[in-house]
Design a protein around this motif. Structure first.
Motif, PDB file in Angstrom:
ATOM      1  N   PHE A 144       0.816  -1.194   0.000  1.00 12.11           N
ATOM      2  CA  PHE A 144       0.000   0.000   0.000  1.00 12.11           C
ATOM      3  C   PHE A 144       0.855   1.252   0.000  1.00 12.11           C
ATOM      4  CE2 PHE A 144      -3.808   2.400   1.379  1.00 12.11           C
ATOM      5  CZ  PHE A 144      -4.694   1.870   0.480  1.00 12.11           C
ATOM      6  N   HIS A 145       0.499   2.220   0.835  1.00 12.83           N
ATOM      7  CA  HIS A 145       1.059   3.560   0.833  1.00 12.83           C
ATOM      8  C   HIS A 145       2.205   3.618   1.831  1.00 12.83           C
ATOM      9  CE1 HIS A 145       0.001   8.136   1.373  1.00 12.83           C
ATOM     10  NE2 HIS A 145       1.213   7.943   0.895  1.00 12.83           N
ATOM     11  N   GLU A 146       3.325   2.971   1.509  1.00 13.54           N
ATOM     12  CA  GLU A 146       4.417   2.806   2.457  1.00 13.54           C
ATOM     13  C   GLU A 146       5.627   3.674   2.151  1.00 13.54           C
ATOM     14  OE1 GLU A 146       5.333  -1.333   2.633  1.00 13.54           O
ATOM     15  OE2 GLU A 146       3.378  -1.884   3.421  1.00 13.54           O
ATOM     16  N   LEU A 147       5.515   4.579   1.184  1.00 10.33           N
ATOM     17  CA  LEU A 147       6.676   5.338   0.720  1.00 10.33           C
ATOM     18  C   LEU A 147       6.246   6.758   0.368  1.00 10.33           C
ATOM     19  CD1 LEU A 147       9.750   4.894  -0.360  1.00 10.33           C
ATOM     20  CD2 LEU A 147       8.656   4.820  -2.592  1.00 10.33           C
ATOM     21  N   GLU A 148       7.057   7.751   0.784  1.00  8.57           N
ATOM     22  CA  GLU A 148       6.841   9.145   0.409  1.00  8.57           C
ATOM     23  C   GLU A 148       8.194   9.812   0.214  1.00  8.57           C
ATOM     24  OE1 GLU A 148       4.510  11.017  -0.494  1.00  8.57           O
ATOM     25  OE2 GLU A 148       2.586  10.382   0.334  1.00  8.57           O
ATOM     26  N   VAL A 149       8.193  10.974  -0.450  1.00  5.90           N
ATOM     27  CA  VAL A 149       9.432  11.675  -0.734  1.00  5.90           C
ATOM     28  C   VAL A 149       9.195  13.177  -0.606  1.00  5.90           C
ATOM     29  CG1 VAL A 149       8.966  11.724  -3.225  1.00  5.90           C
ATOM     30  CG2 VAL A 149      11.322  11.904  -2.422  1.00  5.90           C
ATOM     31  N   ASP A 150      10.208  13.913  -0.084  1.00  4.02           N
ATOM     32  CA  ASP A 150      10.153  15.370  -0.091  1.00  4.02           C
ATOM     33  C   ASP A 150      11.368  15.910  -0.838  1.00  4.02           C
ATOM     34  OD1 ASP A 150      12.280  15.200   1.703  1.00  4.02           O
ATOM     35  OD2 ASP A 150      11.134  15.855   3.448  1.00  4.02           O
ATOM     36  N   GLY A 151      11.750  17.150  -0.606  1.00  6.79           N
ATOM     37  CA  GLY A 151      12.842  17.723  -1.378  1.00  6.79           C
ATOM     38  C   GLY A 151      14.205  17.150  -1.059  1.00  6.79           C
ATOM     39  N   THR A 152      14.320  16.447   0.072  1.00 14.65           N
ATOM     40  CA  THR A 152      15.628  15.967   0.517  1.00 14.65           C
ATOM     41  C   THR A 152      15.702  14.466   0.717  1.00 14.65           C
ATOM     42  OG1 THR A 152      15.907  18.068   1.705  1.00 14.65           O
ATOM     43  CG2 THR A 152      17.406  16.270   2.295  1.00 14.65           C
ATOM     44  N   ASN A 153      14.648  13.867   1.259  1.00 13.24           N
ATOM     45  CA  ASN A 153      14.721  12.486   1.725  1.00 13.24           C
ATOM     46  C   ASN A 153      13.581  11.628   1.186  1.00 13.24           C
ATOM     47  OD1 ASN A 153      16.998  12.717   3.681  1.00 13.24           O
ATOM     48  ND2 ASN A 153      15.590  14.124   4.726  1.00 13.24           N
ATOM     49  N   VAL A 154      13.793  10.322   1.295  1.00 10.84           N
ATOM     50  CA  VAL A 154      12.758   9.322   1.080  1.00 10.84           C
ATOM     51  C   VAL A 154      12.367   8.775   2.447  1.00 10.84           C
ATOM     52  CG1 VAL A 154      12.143   7.181  -0.097  1.00 10.84           C
ATOM     53  CG2 VAL A 154      13.845   8.706  -1.093  1.00 10.84           C
ATOM     54  N   TYR A 155      11.068   8.589   2.667  1.00  6.05           N
ATOM     55  CA  TYR A 155      10.550   8.067   3.926  1.00  6.05           C
ATOM     56  C   TYR A 155       9.756   6.804   3.638  1.00  6.05           C
ATOM     57  CZ  TYR A 155      11.499  12.918   5.224  1.00  6.05           C
ATOM     58  OH  TYR A 155      12.104  14.141   5.420  1.00  6.05           O
ATOM     59  N   ASP A 184       6.548  17.082   9.541  1.00 10.92           N
ATOM     60  CA  ASP A 184       6.109  15.865  10.214  1.00 10.92           C
ATOM     61  C   ASP A 184       5.749  14.751   9.244  1.00 10.92           C
ATOM     62  OD1 ASP A 184       6.193  16.893  12.940  1.00 10.92           O
ATOM     63  OD2 ASP A 184       4.470  18.124  12.368  1.00 10.92           O
ATOM     64  N   VAL A 185       5.746  13.528   9.799  1.00  8.72           N
ATOM     65  CA  VAL A 185       5.274  12.336   9.107  1.00  8.72           C
ATOM     66  C   VAL A 185       4.123  11.749   9.923  1.00  8.72           C
ATOM     67  CG1 VAL A 185       5.910  10.114   8.090  1.00  8.72           C
ATOM     68  CG2 VAL A 185       7.666  11.876   8.424  1.00  8.72           C
ATOM     69  N   TYR A 186       2.996  11.483   9.284  1.00  3.47           N
ATOM     70  CA  TYR A 186       1.880  10.802   9.938  1.00  3.47           C
ATOM     71  C   TYR A 186       1.891   9.338   9.515  1.00  3.47           C
ATOM     72  CZ  TYR A 186      -0.003  15.311  11.346  1.00  3.47           C
ATOM     73  OH  TYR A 186      -0.179  16.545  11.923  1.00  3.47           O
ATOM     74  N   VAL A 187       1.712   8.438  10.477  1.00  4.84           N
ATOM     75  CA  VAL A 187       1.817   6.999  10.243  1.00  4.84           C
ATOM     76  C   VAL A 187       0.626   6.300  10.880  1.00  4.84           C
ATOM     77  CG1 VAL A 187       3.242   4.924  10.572  1.00  4.84           C
ATOM     78  CG2 VAL A 187       4.341   7.171  10.303  1.00  4.84           C
ATOM     79  N   THR A 188       0.050   5.327  10.169  1.00 12.69           N
ATOM     80  CA  THR A 188      -1.007   4.502  10.747  1.00 12.69           C
ATOM     81  C   THR A 188      -0.412   3.208  11.294  1.00 12.69           C
ATOM     82  OG1 THR A 188      -1.497   3.483   8.603  1.00 12.69           O
ATOM     83  CG2 THR A 188      -2.799   5.407   9.232  1.00 12.69           C
ATOM     84  N   LEU A 189      -0.958   2.758  12.420  1.00 11.91           N
ATOM     85  CA  LEU A 189      -0.509   1.533  13.084  1.00 11.91           C
ATOM     86  C   LEU A 189      -1.681   0.552  13.142  1.00 11.91           C
ATOM     87  CD1 LEU A 189       1.382   3.126  16.109  1.00 11.91           C
ATOM     88  CD2 LEU A 189       2.302   2.562  13.844  1.00 11.91           C
ATOM     89  N   VAL A 228       5.276  11.944  13.742  1.00  9.09           N
ATOM     90  CA  VAL A 228       6.703  11.842  14.041  1.00  9.09           C
ATOM     91  C   VAL A 228       7.432  12.980  13.335  1.00  9.09           C
ATOM     92  CG1 VAL A 228       8.759  10.373  13.941  1.00  9.09           C
ATOM     93  CG2 VAL A 228       6.484   9.318  14.144  1.00  9.09           C
ATOM     94  N   PRO A 229       8.269  13.754  14.023  1.00  9.07           N
ATOM     95  CA  PRO A 229       9.050  14.793  13.340  1.00  9.07           C
ATOM     96  C   PRO A 229       9.986  14.186  12.288  1.00  9.07           C
ATOM     97  CG  PRO A 229       9.095  15.116  15.713  1.00  9.07           C
ATOM     98  CD  PRO A 229       8.506  13.752  15.482  1.00  9.07           C
ATOM     99  N   LYS A 230      10.126  14.872  11.176  1.00  9.74           N
ATOM    100  CA  LYS A 230      11.024  14.390  10.125  1.00  9.74           C
ATOM    101  C   LYS A 230      12.473  14.307  10.599  1.00  9.74           C
ATOM    102  CE  LYS A 230       8.578  15.900   5.933  1.00  9.74           C
ATOM    103  NZ  LYS A 230       8.632  16.833   4.782  1.00  9.74           N
TER     104      LYS A 230
END
Length: 324
Positions: free
Chosen positions: A210-221, A259-264, A280-282
């Motif tokens: 599913f939706h397990e990956l995101e990217v911003d201007g610097t990093n991959v999460y 920030d990063v929002y994560v579902t558990l 969670v703070p980036k």
């Protein structure tokens, strides 16, 4: 890969007038005192899957349909139905791109009109940029221009799962296969080229796909459900950093400013108290609970300017939101 079709999706009923049964949302409160409001529940026995949000509204998929509500969850309405399993979705300023899991990729206007099939194959996830649509299937990573002129293969990636895009690359989190359980985080140039490794492989004992990956201007999460971690690494590759650990089955994530929002989801056989949505703070730091406890069922997650929204892959469930 079957050819692109520009034929209207006759199975989809666009612009439906069906309202959700709960025009007055159900409310309780999260750990921070913000109200948790659920809307769009009880419309049928299907589960709620993917979700996206922007200033125009909140959009989500049920197993057989696509829905919309105004920002803040008011006036939920069915946009289209007739899917086998409407799963992940993406959007741009004008349209929604919906994966009918393992069957086809459908584009429709944000009011549900103008539905067309962009591609037919065993498709799992989708991402978009200004000019193109990117998706994965069992055959790898593909791109089609928004004018639907052709489908191009960008990379033959085994077990390609979650994807994200920036100006130059498509980022992919893989799920491995029966012979190799390694999950990899890689990127592929949008123009085509070599697959570049961002982080070393990790063992994936199971995967939500599913939706397990995101990217911003610097990093991959990304999240690793098996390990219970939220990770980041530089986009060009480098040493991965653990932003949060000992998480109970992190499933999906989205980025919002710093920030990063994560579902558990909570581990099978584990405590239901571990279910929830966290922030969670980036840069790392304390994990904040947006919603937590056995009454929370969280799958995909999205944000707009003021709220966090999440779906629950539970029969008859709706979308829940909280203030950010």
């Amino acid at each position: 890969m079957r050819a692109i079709s520009s034929v209207l999706v006759t199975l989809l009923i666009a612009g439906c007038s069906d309202q959700a049964t709960n025009d007055q949302p159900n409310t309780n409160y999260g750990p921070g005192g913000c109200p948790l409001v659920t809307f769009g529940e009880g419309v049928d026995e299907s589960a709620v899957n993917g979700i996206v949000a922007d200033a125009s509204g909140v959009y989500w998929t049920r197993d057989d349909s696509v829905w919309r509500a105004d920002p803040g969850g008011t006036s939920p309405k069915r946009l289209a139905q007739g899917f086998n399993l409407a799963y992940t979705l993406a959007m741009d300023d004008e349209a929604l791109y919906v994966v009918d899991y393992a069957e086809k990729l459908v584009r429709m206007n944000k009011d549900g009109s103008g539905a067309v099939v962009l591609a037919q194959d065993s498709i799992s996830v989708v991402a978009v940029d200004e000019s193109s649509v990117y998706f994965t299937s069992t055959a790898g990573l593909f791109r089609t221009p928004k004018d639907m002129s052709k489908v191009e293969s960008l990379a033959s990636i085994s077990g390609a799962g979650s994807i994200a895009v920036d100006d130059a690359f498509v980022y992919v989190r893989t799920i491995g296969n029966a012979d190799d359980l390694s999950g990899r985080t890689v990127r592929v140039p949008k123009a085509g080229g070599e697959i570049e490794e961002i982080a070393p492989p990790t063992t994936v004992t199971y995967h939500i796909f599913f939706h397990e990956l995101e990217v911003d201007g610097t990093n991959v999460y990304w999240v690793e459900p098996s390990a219970g971690t939220l990770m980041k690494a530089p986009k060009a590759g480098g040493t991965p950093v653990v932003l949060a650990k000992d998480l109970a089955d992190p499933v999906s994530l989205t980025l919002d400013g710093d920030d990063v929002y994560v579902t558990l989801r909570s581990k099978d056989g584990g405590s239901l108290d571990e279910r929830g949505v966290i922030r969670v703070p980036k840069e790392g730091g304390d994990v904040a609970n947006v919603a937590r406890g056995p009454q929370i069922s969280a799958f995909d997650v999205a944000v707009d300017a003021t709220h966090v929204y999440w779906t629950a892959r539970v029969a008859g469930a709706g979308v829940t939101m909280s203030c950010k």
